[in-house]
Motif scaffolding. Structure first.
Motif, PDB file in Angstrom:
ATOM      1  N   ASP A 151       0.831  -1.215   0.000  1.00  8.86           N
ATOM      2  CA  ASP A 151       0.000   0.000   0.000  1.00  8.86           C
ATOM      3  C   ASP A 151       0.864   1.264   0.000  1.00  8.86           C
ATOM      4  O   ASP A 151       1.995   1.246   0.488  1.00  8.86           O
ATOM      5  N   ASP A 152       0.311   2.343  -0.517  1.00 15.24           N
ATOM      6  CA  ASP A 152       0.972   3.667  -0.476  1.00 15.24           C
ATOM      7  C   ASP A 152       2.395   3.600  -1.031  1.00 15.24           C
ATOM      8  O   ASP A 152       3.297   4.279  -0.525  1.00 15.24           O
ATOM      9  N   PHE A 153       2.592   2.802  -2.069  1.00 18.68           N
ATOM     10  CA  PHE A 153       3.942   2.584  -2.581  1.00 18.68           C
ATOM     11  C   PHE A 153       4.613   3.904  -2.969  1.00 18.68           C
ATOM     12  O   PHE A 153       4.017   4.746  -3.628  1.00 18.68           O
TER      13      PHE A 153
ATOM     14  N   ILE B 112      -0.078   2.257  -6.115  1.00 19.08           N
ATOM     15  CA  ILE B 112       0.604   3.556  -6.224  1.00 19.08           C
ATOM     16  C   ILE B 112      -0.134   4.569  -5.357  1.00 19.08           C
ATOM     17  O   ILE B 112      -1.353   4.715  -5.459  1.00 19.08           O
ATOM     18  N   ASP B 113       0.590   5.261  -4.503  1.00 20.82           N
ATOM     19  CA  ASP B 113      -0.039   6.189  -3.566  1.00 20.82           C
ATOM     20  C   ASP B 113      -0.746   7.329  -4.289  1.00 20.82           C
ATOM     21  O   ASP B 113      -0.297   7.814  -5.320  1.00 20.82           O
ATOM     22  N   GLN B 114      -1.843   7.761  -3.678  1.00 20.15           N
ATOM     23  CA  GLN B 114      -2.650   8.827  -4.285  1.00 20.15           C
ATOM     24  C   GLN B 114      -1.887  10.145  -4.421  1.00 20.15           C
ATOM     25  O   GLN B 114      -2.229  10.968  -5.266  1.00 20.15           O
ATOM     26  N   SER B 115      -0.841  10.328  -3.617  1.00 20.99           N
ATOM     27  CA  SER B 115      -0.085  11.589  -3.720  1.00 20.99           C
ATOM     28  C   SER B 115       0.637  11.697  -5.068  1.00 20.99           C
ATOM     29  O   SER B 115       1.014  12.791  -5.481  1.00 20.99           O
TER      30      SER B 115
ATOM     31  N   ALA C 224      -3.928   1.874  -9.034  1.00 25.07           N
ATOM     32  CA  ALA C 224      -3.813   3.304  -8.775  1.00 25.07           C
ATOM     33  C   ALA C 224      -4.855   3.688  -7.740  1.00 25.07           C
ATOM     34  O   ALA C 224      -6.029   3.346  -7.893  1.00 25.07           O
ATOM     35  N   GLU C 225      -4.447   4.364  -6.676  1.00 23.89           N
ATOM     36  CA  GLU C 225      -5.425   4.824  -5.682  1.00 23.89           C
ATOM     37  C   GLU C 225      -5.587   6.338  -5.771  1.00 23.89           C
ATOM     38  O   GLU C 225      -4.649   7.044  -6.121  1.00 23.89           O
ATOM     39  N   GLY C 226      -6.802   6.821  -5.520  1.00 23.66           N
ATOM     40  CA  GLY C 226      -7.045   8.259  -5.611  1.00 23.66           C
ATOM     41  C   GLY C 226      -7.318   8.727  -7.032  1.00 23.66           C
ATOM     42  O   GLY C 226      -6.938   9.828  -7.408  1.00 23.66           O
TER      43      GLY C 226
HETATM   44 MG    MG Z   1      -2.972   6.039   1.560  1.00 25.44          MG
END
Ligand code: MG
Ligand code: C2E
Ligand code: MG
Ligand code: MG
Length: 282
Positions: free
Chosen positions: A179-181, A201-204, A235-237
């Protein structure tokens, strides 16, 4: 489907250091009782296969329905729970709820996977793998339906212990997601050393990827790297159609984000799924 408003009530805590510590203590006291008072909730956010548009699973996300503060975001209480050791109980609560939902889904013919977030502290508990195996047997859960999400921080403190736990979890047959790679302190060698099936892949990096060339480069190369290593990439976010299309062109496998759905109470997942399928799959 924007703006899940969470924990707005606790912004008032940002006062002096003292007031902040007081409110942290008060919040911690409340959190201890949240389980008994039936204030915890399971929300879930759907995850879509970008090639087929099929719903493949959901991520379980904990929520705290506080009697006066309203819905409190886990970003406000997970750290607190970790510092006080309460996280072990929260994780147990979450695991049992998620397994009971998976049992119901199986009964109703729903094949989606459910991903459960584990905290770095959970990996330090010696019985975690036995407990998970035991509960999965009790609830008659198929291992293929279960995923665990871990952040890089779960690996760096005691990599040997983490590797041992992850290897034993894999032996049960569940999938592991990193998570949050890209936001933690892990090195690329961790991708080699740890048995992750999927990289998130982190949303940032995802949120600004259309405006920021560096974010775009990181996203593109993470997708490539993941694929070269034989991993799937999530992909997150993903908040907009434009980001969705861009990720799709780059061969990203799966997506999660407000453009698909914000996190919803898990009770609503089946209904949401029916609507999504009616609208998107002919
Ligand atoms: Mg996160
Ligand atoms: P995470 O595991 O990386 O979860 C993704 C977070 O991104 C969720 O926040 C989700 O609501 C949010 N999100 C999803 N789509 C979008 C989007 O399109 N745009 C934006 N801006 N955000 C989006 P949430 O639910 O507040 O959870 C925050 C973090 O709290 C999680 O990050 C996870 O690290 C932790 N957490 C949540 N539930 C649990 C749990 O049951 N156990 C543990 N240990 N940690 C949890
Ligand atoms: Mg997660
Ligand atoms: Mg994440």
């Amino acid at each position: 489907f924007h703006g899940e408003s969470l924990g707005d009530g606790i912004t008032g805590f940002a006062g002096s250091k003292n007031a902040e510590q007081m409110s942290r203590l008060a919040l911690m006291g409340d959190l201890r009782l949240a389980g008994q008072r039936d204030e915890l909730r399971v929300f879930c956010q759907p995850k879509i296969d970008m090639k087929t548009g099929q719903i493949v699973g959901a991520e379980a996300l904990i929520r705290w329905q506080h009697p006066t503060l309203g819905m409190v975001s886990p970003t406000h209480f997970i750290k607190l729970a970790e510092q006080s050791g309460l996280i072990i109980d929260l994780t147990k609560w979450m695991l049992e709820r998620c397994f009971s939902w998976l049992q119901k889904w199986k009964h109703d013919g729903i094949r989606e996977t459910l991903a459960i977030n584990l905290s770095p502290h959970d990996l330090l508990s010696s019985s975690i793998v036995c407990d998970i195996g035991k509960w999965m047997e009790q609830w008659k859960i198929c291992p293929e339906a279960v995923e665990f999400e871990l952040t890089e921080s779960a690996l760096v403190e005691d990599p040997c212990a983490a590797l041992d736990v992850l290897t034993r979890l894999k032996a049960i047959g569940v999938k592991l997601l990193l998570d949050d790679f890209g936001t933690g302190y892990a090195s690329l060698s961790y991708l080699q050393r740890f048995p992750f099936d999927v990289i998130k892949i982190d949303q940032s990096f995802i949120l600004p990827m259309l405006e920021n060339a560096d974010s775009a480069a990181i996203v593109r190369s993470t997708i490539e790297l993941g694929h070269i290593l034989g991993r799937h990439v999530v992909a997150e976010g993903v908040e907009s159609e434009d980001v969705w299309r861009c990720l799709q062109e780059q061969g990203c496998d799966l997506a999660q984000g407000y453009v698909i759905s914000k996190p919803l109470p898990i009770e609503q997942f089946q209904g949401w799924k029916a609507e999504w399928q009616a609208a998107h799959l002919v």
